[in-house]
Design a protein around this motif. Structure first.
Motif, PDB file in Angstrom:
ATOM      1  N   THR A 289      15.844   0.220 -12.090  1.00 57.85           N
ATOM      2  CA  THR A 289      15.368   0.291 -10.537  1.00 57.85           C
ATOM      3  C   THR A 289      16.101  -0.507  -9.476  1.00 57.85           C
ATOM      4  O   THR A 289      16.668  -1.755 -10.001  1.00 57.85           O
ATOM      5  CB  THR A 289      13.757   0.136 -10.295  1.00 57.85           C
ATOM      6  N   ILE A 290      16.061  -0.092  -8.319  1.00 57.86           N
ATOM      7  CA  ILE A 290      16.878  -0.804  -7.168  1.00 57.86           C
ATOM      8  C   ILE A 290      15.854  -1.643  -6.505  1.00 57.86           C
ATOM      9  O   ILE A 290      14.758  -1.066  -6.030  1.00 57.86           O
ATOM     10  CB  ILE A 290      17.622   0.189  -6.356  1.00 57.86           C
ATOM     11  N   LEU A 291      15.991  -2.854  -6.108  1.00 57.66           N
ATOM     12  CA  LEU A 291      15.170  -3.587  -5.343  1.00 57.66           C
ATOM     13  C   LEU A 291      14.767  -2.994  -3.907  1.00 57.66           C
ATOM     14  O   LEU A 291      15.446  -2.454  -3.318  1.00 57.66           O
ATOM     15  CB  LEU A 291      15.595  -5.150  -5.110  1.00 57.66           C
ATOM     16  N   GLY A 292      13.481  -2.907  -3.517  1.00 60.84           N
ATOM     17  CA  GLY A 292      12.839  -2.503  -2.331  1.00 60.84           C
ATOM     18  C   GLY A 292      11.708  -3.342  -1.853  1.00 60.84           C
ATOM     19  O   GLY A 292      11.232  -4.151  -2.826  1.00 60.84           O
ATOM     20  N   ILE A 293      11.056  -3.013  -0.785  1.00 60.53           N
ATOM     21  CA  ILE A 293       9.968  -3.599  -0.197  1.00 60.53           C
ATOM     22  C   ILE A 293       9.203  -2.589   0.592  1.00 60.53           C
ATOM     23  O   ILE A 293       9.821  -1.940   1.147  1.00 60.53           O
ATOM     24  CB  ILE A 293      10.279  -4.806   0.404  1.00 60.53           C
ATOM     25  N   ALA A 294       7.906  -2.894   0.646  1.00 56.81           N
ATOM     26  CA  ALA A 294       7.240  -2.031   1.700  1.00 56.81           C
ATOM     27  C   ALA A 294       5.959  -2.940   2.036  1.00 56.81           C
ATOM     28  O   ALA A 294       5.687  -3.930   1.548  1.00 56.81           O
ATOM     29  CB  ALA A 294       6.371  -0.679   0.936  1.00 56.81           C
ATOM     30  N   ILE A 295       6.057  -2.675   3.582  1.00 57.45           N
ATOM     31  CA  ILE A 295       4.947  -3.447   4.334  1.00 57.45           C
ATOM     32  C   ILE A 295       3.685  -2.761   4.730  1.00 57.45           C
ATOM     33  O   ILE A 295       3.863  -1.742   5.404  1.00 57.45           O
ATOM     34  CB  ILE A 295       5.679  -4.024   5.646  1.00 57.45           C
ATOM     35  N   ASP A 296       2.574  -3.283   4.536  1.00 60.83           N
ATOM     36  CA  ASP A 296       1.257  -3.071   5.235  1.00 60.83           C
ATOM     37  C   ASP A 296       1.175  -3.523   6.479  1.00 60.83           C
ATOM     38  O   ASP A 296       0.869  -4.848   6.735  1.00 60.83           O
ATOM     39  CB  ASP A 296       0.082  -3.574   4.153  1.00 60.83           C
ATOM     40  N   ILE A 297       1.458  -2.582   7.601  1.00 62.41           N
ATOM     41  CA  ILE A 297       1.499  -3.054   8.908  1.00 62.41           C
ATOM     42  C   ILE A 297       0.193  -3.527   9.171  1.00 62.41           C
ATOM     43  O   ILE A 297       0.135  -4.308  10.420  1.00 62.41           O
ATOM     44  CB  ILE A 297       2.181  -2.071   9.652  1.00 62.41           C
ATOM     45  N   GLU A 298      -1.091  -3.098   8.978  1.00 63.02           N
ATOM     46  CA  GLU A 298      -2.445  -3.468   9.230  1.00 63.02           C
ATOM     47  C   GLU A 298      -2.643  -4.941   8.800  1.00 63.02           C
ATOM     48  O   GLU A 298      -3.025  -5.610   9.613  1.00 63.02           O
ATOM     49  CB  GLU A 298      -3.312  -2.547   8.982  1.00 63.02           C
ATOM     50  N   LYS A 299      -2.374  -4.968   7.507  1.00 58.28           N
ATOM     51  CA  LYS A 299      -2.479  -6.397   6.806  1.00 58.28           C
ATOM     52  C   LYS A 299      -1.362  -7.467   7.156  1.00 58.28           C
ATOM     53  O   LYS A 299      -1.427  -8.564   6.900  1.00 58.28           O
ATOM     54  CB  LYS A 299      -2.805  -6.291   5.321  1.00 58.28           C
ATOM     55  N   MET A 300      -0.173  -7.039   7.613  1.00 60.68           N
ATOM     56  CA  MET A 300       0.754  -7.577   7.880  1.00 60.68           C
ATOM     57  C   MET A 300       1.487  -8.258   6.836  1.00 60.68           C
ATOM     58  O   MET A 300       1.881  -9.629   6.722  1.00 60.68           O
ATOM     59  CB  MET A 300       0.844  -8.470   9.121  1.00 60.68           C
ATOM     60  N   ILE A 301       1.328  -7.727   5.527  1.00 62.98           N
ATOM     61  CA  ILE A 301       1.747  -8.294   4.444  1.00 62.98           C
ATOM     62  C   ILE A 301       2.493  -7.335   3.482  1.00 62.98           C
ATOM     63  O   ILE A 301       2.318  -6.093   3.654  1.00 62.98           O
ATOM     64  CB  ILE A 301       0.682  -9.089   3.598  1.00 62.98           C
ATOM     65  N   PRO A 302       3.467  -7.917   2.580  1.00 63.16           N
ATOM     66  CA  PRO A 302       3.846  -6.706   1.606  1.00 63.16           C
ATOM     67  C   PRO A 302       2.941  -5.932   0.784  1.00 63.16           C
ATOM     68  O   PRO A 302       1.945  -6.547   0.540  1.00 63.16           O
ATOM     69  CB  PRO A 302       4.837  -7.361   0.611  1.00 63.16           C
ATOM     70  N   LYS A 303       3.049  -4.635   0.567  1.00 63.28           N
ATOM     71  CA  LYS A 303       2.130  -3.797  -0.134  1.00 63.28           C
ATOM     72  C   LYS A 303       1.965  -4.391  -1.819  1.00 63.28           C
ATOM     73  O   LYS A 303       1.119  -3.927  -2.209  1.00 63.28           O
ATOM     74  CB  LYS A 303       2.547  -2.310  -0.138  1.00 63.28           C
ATOM     75  N   LEU A 304       3.150  -4.968  -2.399  1.00 64.76           N
ATOM     76  CA  LEU A 304       3.154  -5.326  -3.435  1.00 64.76           C
ATOM     77  C   LEU A 304       2.781  -6.847  -3.551  1.00 64.76           C
ATOM     78  O   LEU A 304       3.349  -7.576  -2.683  1.00 64.76           O
ATOM     79  CB  LEU A 304       4.606  -5.206  -4.100  1.00 64.76           C
ATOM     80  N   GLY A 305       2.209  -7.234  -4.452  1.00 64.80           N
ATOM     81  CA  GLY A 305       1.596  -8.721  -4.672  1.00 64.80           C
ATOM     82  C   GLY A 305       2.748  -9.844  -4.874  1.00 64.80           C
ATOM     83  O   GLY A 305       2.682 -11.002  -4.467  1.00 64.80           O
ATOM     84  N   ALA A 306       3.891  -9.191  -5.577  1.00 69.38           N
ATOM     85  CA  ALA A 306       5.059  -9.824  -5.609  1.00 69.38           C
ATOM     86  C   ALA A 306       5.953  -9.994  -4.571  1.00 69.38           C
ATOM     87  O   ALA A 306       7.021 -10.724  -4.655  1.00 69.38           O
ATOM     88  CB  ALA A 306       5.644  -9.714  -7.030  1.00 69.38           C
TER      89      ALA A 306
END
Length: 308
Positions: A191-208
């Motif tokens: 897999t290729i590295l990526g990230i997603a943001i929860d804009i309501e909580k203002m934190i990444p959607k993944l714990g890591a």
């Protein structure tokens, strides 16, 4: 009848379709006949038990999935004693995916795997962090990738497939390095590295935070990586990344792959692999190919294209 068998180094597979590591388990035998696959690839096992990454570990995106599982497991001793006997119920060659954090750990684990009956090959997950190089993945650089494969090659006689990372500047150079070190195939790619943001909580959607991205949107990238590696090495290339249909698999074969792995698509449809296999056979029949292996590399520069 279309001849579906393909050759991966010393192994002959009944057909070119197999699961991607970490996306598949024996429980799918309740859905379809696992003996219909070309090979069975296990989730990655590590020498020592691992708790895995913090929750949440998975999130969907518009055209794929991000995961940060962290290879949780009970370690190699438990895997060899309990998981391997369960896998031996099935006929296809069993390929054990191995992850380790040092060259020595890769070699020691490979020797133990090779001493266990019923295992046909090792898929070296060299996309994992290398503690000897400040956590950079082995597959990021030709030298560290080759060191891991060479150590495994010296420690055991099983075929070794090197699973490469897309998160490198020159995957063809890494492929050449592991070929020289003794790999019998390259699996392209992880897999290729990526990230997603929860804009309501203002934190990444993944714990890591960051995670590995897979699924349909990754397919053109993975296809490009297969195309590059197929022109750089003489050993077989196993294509993986966004394959959900027979047409996807045909693209990877024409780009130079000898076999393919199906991952994320199995989460959407557990029958994805047998459907890909049936579609491959139907495509060859429709286009007049007597062997599925005849598709390999057809789209590469300098190859004669099949007649319309």
């Amino acid at each position: 009848m279309v001849e579906l068998a393909v050759r991966i180094g010393r192994l002959t597979l009944a057909n070119p379709v197999m699961p991607a590591s970490g996306t598949f388990g024996p429980e799918l035998a309740q859905v379809f006949d696992l003996d219909a696959l070309g090979a069975l690839v296990t989730k990655s096992v590590t020498p020592q038990p691992r708790a895995g990454n913090p929750l949440p570990r998975l999130c969907e995106t518009e055209a794929g999935v991000l995961n940060s599982i962290g290879i949780p497991g009970k370690g190699l001793d438990h895997f060899l004693a309990h998981a391997v006997p369960e896998w031996r119920r099935f006929r296809p060659p069993l390929v054990v995916s191995l992850s380790a954090d040092t060259v020595a750990a890769f070699a020691q684990a490979a020797a133990r795997i090779a001493a266990t009956p019923g295992i046909a090959a090792i898929e070296a997950n060299i996309s994992c962090p290398n503690l000897e190089e400040d956590g950079r993945a082995f597959a990021m650089h030709p030298e560290s990738a080759a060191a891991a494969i060479a150590a495994m090659r010296a420690a055991c006689d099983l075929p070794i497939w090197a699973k490469l990372s897309p998160n490198t500047a020159d995957i063809a150079a890494v492929a050449q390095a592991v070929e020289a070190a003794g790999a019998e195939a390259v699996v392209v790619a992880n897999t290729i590295l990526g990230i997603a943001i929860d804009i309501e909580k203002m934190i990444p959607k993944l714990g890591a935070g960051m995670g590995g991205f897979s699924g349909p949107a990754f397919k053109p990238i993975a296809l490009r990586l297969v195309w590059q590696c197929a022109q750089a090495v003489r050993i077989p290339v196993i294509g993986v990344g966004g394959i959900a249909t027979a047409a996807d698999a045909v693209e990877f074969l024409m780009a130079g792959a000898t076999a393919v792995q199906v991952g994320t698509a199995s989460f959407v449809s557990p029958n994805a692999m047998p459907e890909v296999l049936a579609g491959l056979s139907a495509f060859c029949t429709r286009k007049g190919f007597g062997r599925v292996s005849d598709l390999t590399g057809l789209a590469l520069p300098g190859r004669r294209h099949a007649a319309e």
